[in-house]
Write a protein that holds these residues in place. Structure first.
Motif, PDB file in Angstrom:
ATOM      1  N   GLY A 148       0.820  -1.214   0.000  1.00  0.00           N
ATOM      2  CA  GLY A 148       0.000   0.000   0.000  1.00  0.00           C
ATOM      3  C   GLY A 148       0.849   1.256   0.000  1.00  0.00           C
ATOM      4  N   THR A 149       1.960   1.203   0.713  1.00  0.00           N
ATOM      5  CA  THR A 149       2.886   2.340   0.738  1.00  0.00           C
ATOM      6  C   THR A 149       3.417   2.632  -0.656  1.00  0.00           C
ATOM      7  OG1 THR A 149       3.541   1.900   3.030  1.00  0.00           O
ATOM      8  CG2 THR A 149       5.088   3.157   1.667  1.00  0.00           C
ATOM      9  N   PHE A 150       3.844   1.598  -1.337  1.00  0.00           N
ATOM     10  CA  PHE A 150       4.370   1.804  -2.685  1.00  0.00           C
ATOM     11  C   PHE A 150       3.282   2.272  -3.649  1.00  0.00           C
ATOM     12  CE2 PHE A 150       8.009  -1.021  -1.421  1.00  0.00           C
ATOM     13  CZ  PHE A 150       9.007  -0.091  -1.679  1.00  0.00           C
ATOM     14  N   HIS A 151       2.053   1.802  -3.448  1.00  0.00           N
ATOM     15  CA  HIS A 151       0.964   2.250  -4.306  1.00  0.00           C
ATOM     16  C   HIS A 151       0.704   3.743  -4.111  1.00  0.00           C
ATOM     17  CE1 HIS A 151      -2.652   1.335  -6.790  1.00  0.00           C
ATOM     18  NE2 HIS A 151      -3.114   2.426  -6.196  1.00  0.00           N
ATOM     19  N   LEU A 152       0.691   4.184  -2.851  1.00  0.00           N
ATOM     20  CA  LEU A 152       0.493   5.610  -2.583  1.00  0.00           C
ATOM     21  C   LEU A 152       1.630   6.433  -3.185  1.00  0.00           C
ATOM     22  CD1 LEU A 152      -1.106   7.881  -1.187  1.00  0.00           C
ATOM     23  CD2 LEU A 152       0.343   7.523   0.820  1.00  0.00           C
ATOM     24  N   LEU A 153       2.858   5.954  -3.035  1.00  0.00           N
ATOM     25  CA  LEU A 153       3.987   6.689  -3.600  1.00  0.00           C
ATOM     26  C   LEU A 153       3.888   6.755  -5.121  1.00  0.00           C
ATOM     27  CD1 LEU A 153       6.925   5.366  -1.373  1.00  0.00           C
ATOM     28  CD2 LEU A 153       5.728   7.562  -1.213  1.00  0.00           C
ATOM     29  N   ARG A 154       3.383   5.685  -5.739  1.00  0.00           N
ATOM     30  CA  ARG A 154       3.176   5.696  -7.190  1.00  0.00           C
ATOM     31  C   ARG A 154       2.167   6.777  -7.574  1.00  0.00           C
ATOM     32  NH1 ARG A 154       1.111   0.883  -7.785  1.00  0.00           N
ATOM     33  NH2 ARG A 154       3.154  -0.102  -7.824  1.00  0.00           N
ATOM     34  N   MET A 155       1.121   6.904  -6.767  1.00  0.00           N
ATOM     35  CA  MET A 155       0.121   7.941  -7.027  1.00  0.00           C
ATOM     36  C   MET A 155       0.742   9.333  -6.930  1.00  0.00           C
ATOM     37  SD  MET A 155      -3.259   6.453  -5.058  1.00  0.00           S
ATOM     38  CE  MET A 155      -4.366   7.665  -5.803  1.00  0.00           C
ATOM     39  N   LEU A 156       1.616   9.524  -5.945  1.00  0.00           N
ATOM     40  CA  LEU A 156       2.276  10.815  -5.806  1.00  0.00           C
ATOM     41  C   LEU A 156       3.222  11.071  -6.978  1.00  0.00           C
ATOM     42  CD1 LEU A 156       3.239  10.813  -1.998  1.00  0.00           C
ATOM     43  CD2 LEU A 156       1.118  11.581  -3.068  1.00  0.00           C
ATOM     44  N   GLN A 157       3.981  10.049  -7.346  1.00  0.00           N
ATOM     45  CA  GLN A 157       4.934  10.216  -8.445  1.00  0.00           C
ATOM     46  C   GLN A 157       4.246  10.526  -9.767  1.00  0.00           C
ATOM     47  OE1 GLN A 157       7.094   6.373  -7.326  1.00  0.00           O
ATOM     48  NE2 GLN A 157       8.719   7.514  -8.364  1.00  0.00           N
ATOM     49  N   THR A 158       3.016  10.047  -9.933  1.00  0.00           N
ATOM     50  CA  THR A 158       2.278  10.288 -11.172  1.00  0.00           C
ATOM     51  C   THR A 158       1.244  11.398 -11.020  1.00  0.00           C
ATOM     52  OG1 THR A 158       0.795   8.446 -10.599  1.00  0.00           O
ATOM     53  CG2 THR A 158       2.639   7.961 -12.072  1.00  0.00           C
ATOM     54  N   LYS A 159       1.317  12.123  -9.891  1.00  0.00           N
ATOM     55  CA  LYS A 159       0.518  13.327  -9.632  1.00  0.00           C
ATOM     56  C   LYS A 159      -0.981  13.069  -9.657  1.00  0.00           C
ATOM     57  CE  LYS A 159       4.012  16.559 -11.427  1.00  0.00           C
ATOM     58  NZ  LYS A 159       4.286  17.675 -12.352  1.00  0.00           N
ATOM     59  N   GLN A 160      -1.416  12.017  -8.982  1.00  0.00           N
ATOM     60  CA  GLN A 160      -2.842  11.728  -8.891  1.00  0.00           C
ATOM     61  C   GLN A 160      -3.448  12.418  -7.671  1.00  0.00           C
ATOM     62  OE1 GLN A 160      -3.947   7.531  -9.606  1.00  0.00           O
ATOM     63  NE2 GLN A 160      -1.810   7.180 -10.179  1.00  0.00           N
ATOM     64  N   ASP A 161      -4.729  12.666  -7.736  1.00  0.00           N
ATOM     65  CA  ASP A 161      -5.450  13.319  -6.640  1.00  0.00           C
ATOM     66  C   ASP A 161      -5.590  12.344  -5.471  1.00  0.00           C
ATOM     67  OD1 ASP A 161      -7.090  14.751  -4.967  1.00  0.00           O
ATOM     68  OD2 ASP A 161      -8.685  15.068  -6.441  1.00  0.00           O
ATOM     69  N   ILE A 162      -5.161  12.755  -4.287  1.00  0.00           N
ATOM     70  CA  ILE A 162      -5.269  11.884  -3.111  1.00  0.00           C
ATOM     71  C   ILE A 162      -6.169  12.495  -2.038  1.00  0.00           C
ATOM     72  CG2 ILE A 162      -2.994  10.878  -3.529  1.00  0.00           C
ATOM     73  CD1 ILE A 162      -2.018  12.618  -1.100  1.00  0.00           C
TER      74      ILE A 162
END
Length: 722
Positions: A148-162
């Motif tokens: 889950g940590t890596f998934h969240l970081l992927r979202m940040l790296q690809t600039k997704q809305d969190i």
């Protein structure tokens, strides 16, 4: 005097600053885990607010990895030092943990939602509680928290809305494994990125940082197993001298959720056990393996099990003793079962003494054994029936063994697709196979549904990828080879992901967020595998590569120790036509597929053109769907492959200045090599096949630069990975 807190703050600042330094980083070592400062101010503001304080409660090796990854990644991406604490004090909190390890996660009331994600899955949710806003990474297990940590970081790296997270995610396949064809002398069979990662001489004392970065990269895409050794196995790895080294690697990988597996040479009881036989039904042999398995588990309590190549290409196996593959696999499975280990028994078998189409042999040997394997055995089947060709129809075994768990084997290393010098994004190839309809339970019975267990209710599910990783600084030789490692992991976790979306993620994480750059590079990637197919093996041609090393064209290869190690065996070109007849009038390999598949593929008019010469021997004047005769269509396909590579070159050259100079230049040089290779393939194959067709190359197409004799004289020496 400087206090402890001040020293800690200085260390955090150093970590933060080091993530901002690009001088050392643009050699590709960081893969897709480039945690550089996000440049979009609006996105940066949102993330800084939502992730104001980072809380990880609990202490374990895996949670320590979670803390370290969040600290390093967020410090780099957000441009400010990040300290991970165990108490929520601020208004906005990022919290990671399980209900068992984190009272804070427990208090958020996620228990019902967590029931749906299983052991390895996770939730990413936004919650308000007690006057605080939480971004929660929650899971049932600590490795789930890591994923889950890596998934969240992927979202940040690809600039997704969190801002309003409601993500529930879990893997579709249980065993997601890299197969390393690494030898104990550190050479790598079919390895094109340097030597083996495993420095056996320095183990167990010396744990290279590269081992930990390898584990981080795999965990970030959900890979949970690694087979350390070549399928052409060496018994020495099962001796105490090496088991203590394997233990050191297993200990290093464990916090990242990665189990270690080994290849088992079937003749080990003779070679290191001093027995006179390796007969799987012999009581002494059974006892030897049981003792060996127990010994392995004293070193590695969570040892995953064995991968076995038997009775193929000279490897020993149960057939040496007139036993079946099931007899051999079950003997090992019985030894492993009490410890929870599994056997992955490869179905890549063929016998030169059997006068049968090589494409049929695995089905012929394994189909009758369905239902006779132990429950902890998976039969590992290559995506196609020949051998990792640029394009193959899906293997007929998929859908044919409902009582035996079948495990997919893809090849990430590009043995037949230009190796470490050609850009060939393989996600479309993986997806093509996974989408194949076996019709095992009617229409919609895809290969993906076979291997994820949903079609036949398999108790074990698995997928393996033959690794393309080595000691090259950037891991994979070609910078775009990293995308294939990444794509395999993402599809192993969720085979429903699209090739386009995976490419989009990888480009943004690896190179740039610039929309124009992303669009153009993604277009290059999405067409690259088809380009390779066209300039190597269009219209269903296959296995016409250079002898043994498989680099470059060799359609003229003949008179080798095995008929099925020659090119002429596969293309069967004559003055009358070209192609391998696998219909009823030929080898009848089509009979191994479901009737619905046979009905489509047995007629050249309805057979997909990408498989036309795989299943049919057709005259040179056969009319293709373009309206061109077969010979002219071949000429256009080969020439089109070259044109595609030139288009990739033009696109990449136009991106200069939008990516760091080091990687730009590296890809530019490799694309130049690929264009040279593509022309060589086109010219050599067309000149060779022209000796049979007796027809001219269409006037409007570029003509070969040299004679056929020149191309046939080329014999590259010391090609890596043999």
């Amino acid at each position: 005097m400087i206090g402890k807190k001040s020293i800690y703050s200085l260390l955090l600042l150093f970590v933060f600053l080091s993530t901002q330094t690009t001088a050392w980083a643009e050699d590709g070592y960081r893969l897709w885990q480039r945690y550089d400062l996000l440049q979009d101010k609006g996105t940066l503001k949102q993330y800084r607010q939502a992730l104001g304080e980072v809380v990880v409660q609990g202490s374990s090796p895996t949670l320590t990895v979670v803390k370290e990854e969040l600290q390093m990644a967020l410090g780099g991406l957000l441009g400010q030092p990040v300290q991970v604490t165990d108490q929520a004090r601020k208004k906005d909190v990022l919290v990671a943990g399980t209900p068992a390890t984190s009272p804070l996660i427990k208090s958020l009331g996620l228990d019902e939602q967590l029931k749906s994600v299983g052991k390895e899955g996770f939730l990413l949710v936004s919650r308000k509680s007690g006057g605080k806003r939480y971004t929660a990474i929650a899971a049932n297990s600590e490795v789930g928290v890591l994923y889950g940590t890596f998934h969240l970081l992927r979202m940040l790296q690809t600039k997704q809305d969190i801002s309003q997270l409601q993500v529930s995610n879990s893997p579709k396949i249980q065993h997601r494994i890299l197969n390393h064809w690494d030898n104990l002398d550190r050479t790598v069979e079919r390895g094109y990125a340097g030597f083996s990662l495993w420095d056996w001489h320095k183990l167990p004392e010396y744990i290279d940082q590269r081992y930990l970065d390898y584990a981080r990269a795999n965990a970030s895409i959900g890979i949970n197993g690694t087979v350390l050794t070549n399928v052409n196995a060496n018994s020495l790895v099962l001796t105490p001298e090496y088991l203590v080294k394997v233990k050191a690697l297993a200990d290093a990988f464990r916090p990242y959720g990665i189990k270690v597996y080994l290849t088992a040479r079937f003749s080990s009881p003779i070679e290191i056990g001093k027995l006179k036989t390796a007969d799987p039904l012999n009581d002494e042999v059974k006892a030897w393996w049981q003792k060996k398995v127990n010994e392995i588990y004293t070193y590695i309590p969570d040892f995953g099990g064995f991968l076995v190549k038997a009775n193929s290409e000279g490897q020993p196996g149960p057939q040496n003793y007139k036993r079946t593959h099931a007899d051999g696999a079950n003997m090992l499975a019985d030894a492993l079962a009490p410890k929870g280990g599994i056997v992955m028994w490869r179905a890549f078998v063929y016998d030169n003494n059997v006068p049968e189409d090589r494409a049929k042999q695995a089905y012929t040997e394994f189909k009758p054994l369905d239902g006779t394997f132990r429950s902890n055995v998976m039969v590992q089947v290559k995506n196609g029936a020949i051998d990792f060709q640029p394009r193959e129809p899906f293997h007929p075994l998929f859908g044919a063994m409902p009582k035996t768990p079948l495990m997919m084997e893809f090849q990430i290393t590009q043995e037949y697709l230009g190796q470490g010098t050609n850009l060939a994004y393989l996600a479309p190839m993986f997806k093509e196979t996974l989408a194949g309809d076996t019709y095992a339970n009617g229409k919609g019975s895809s290969v993906a549904k076979v291997i994820d267990g949903s079609l036949h209710n398999y108790s074990q599910t698995g997928i393996a990828g033959v690794s393309n990783i080595g000691t090259d600084r950037n891991w994979t030789s070609h910078p775009f080879g990293q995308a294939n490692w990444y794509a395999f992991g993402r599809l192993a976790w969720d085979h429903a992901l699209s090739s386009e979306d995976i490419a989009d993620e990888w480009i943004k994480m690896t190179f740039s967020h610039d929309p124009t750059f992303v669009s153009k590079v993604k277009q290059m990637m999405m067409g690259s595998r088809e380009a390779v197919v066209n300039y190597m093996t269009p219209l269903g041609l296959h296995h016409i590569m250079g002898w043994n090393h498989h680099y470059g064209p060799g359609p003229w290869i003949k008179d080798k120790p095995r008929a099925d190690w020659t090119s002429v065996y596969y293309h069967r070109a004559t003055e009358k036509g070209i192609g391998f007849d696998r219909t009823k009038t030929g080898s009848n390999a089509l009979a191994q597929y479901a009737p619905q598949v046979q009905a489509q593929w047995e007629n050249p008019a309805t057979c997909p053109e990408e498989f036309l010469l795989w299943f049919h021997h057709l005259p040179w004047d056969y009319k293709t769907k373009s309206g061109r005769e077969l010979w002219n269509e071949l000429c256009y396909r080969y020439s089109g492959g070259v044109d595609s590579v030139r288009a990739m070159q033009k696109t990449w050259n136009g991106l200069q200045g939008q990516v760091d100079q080091e990687r730009f230049k590296q890809v530019q040089m490799l694309l130049s090599m690929q264009e040279k290779d593509a022309k060589l393939w086109r010219d050599a194959c067309l000149l060779y096949f022209q000796t049979f067709s007796k027809r001219p190359i269409p006037q409007e197409l570029e003509k070969p630069a040299n004679t056929l004799d020149y191309y046939m004289s080329l014999d590259p020496k010391f090609v890596p990975g043999i």
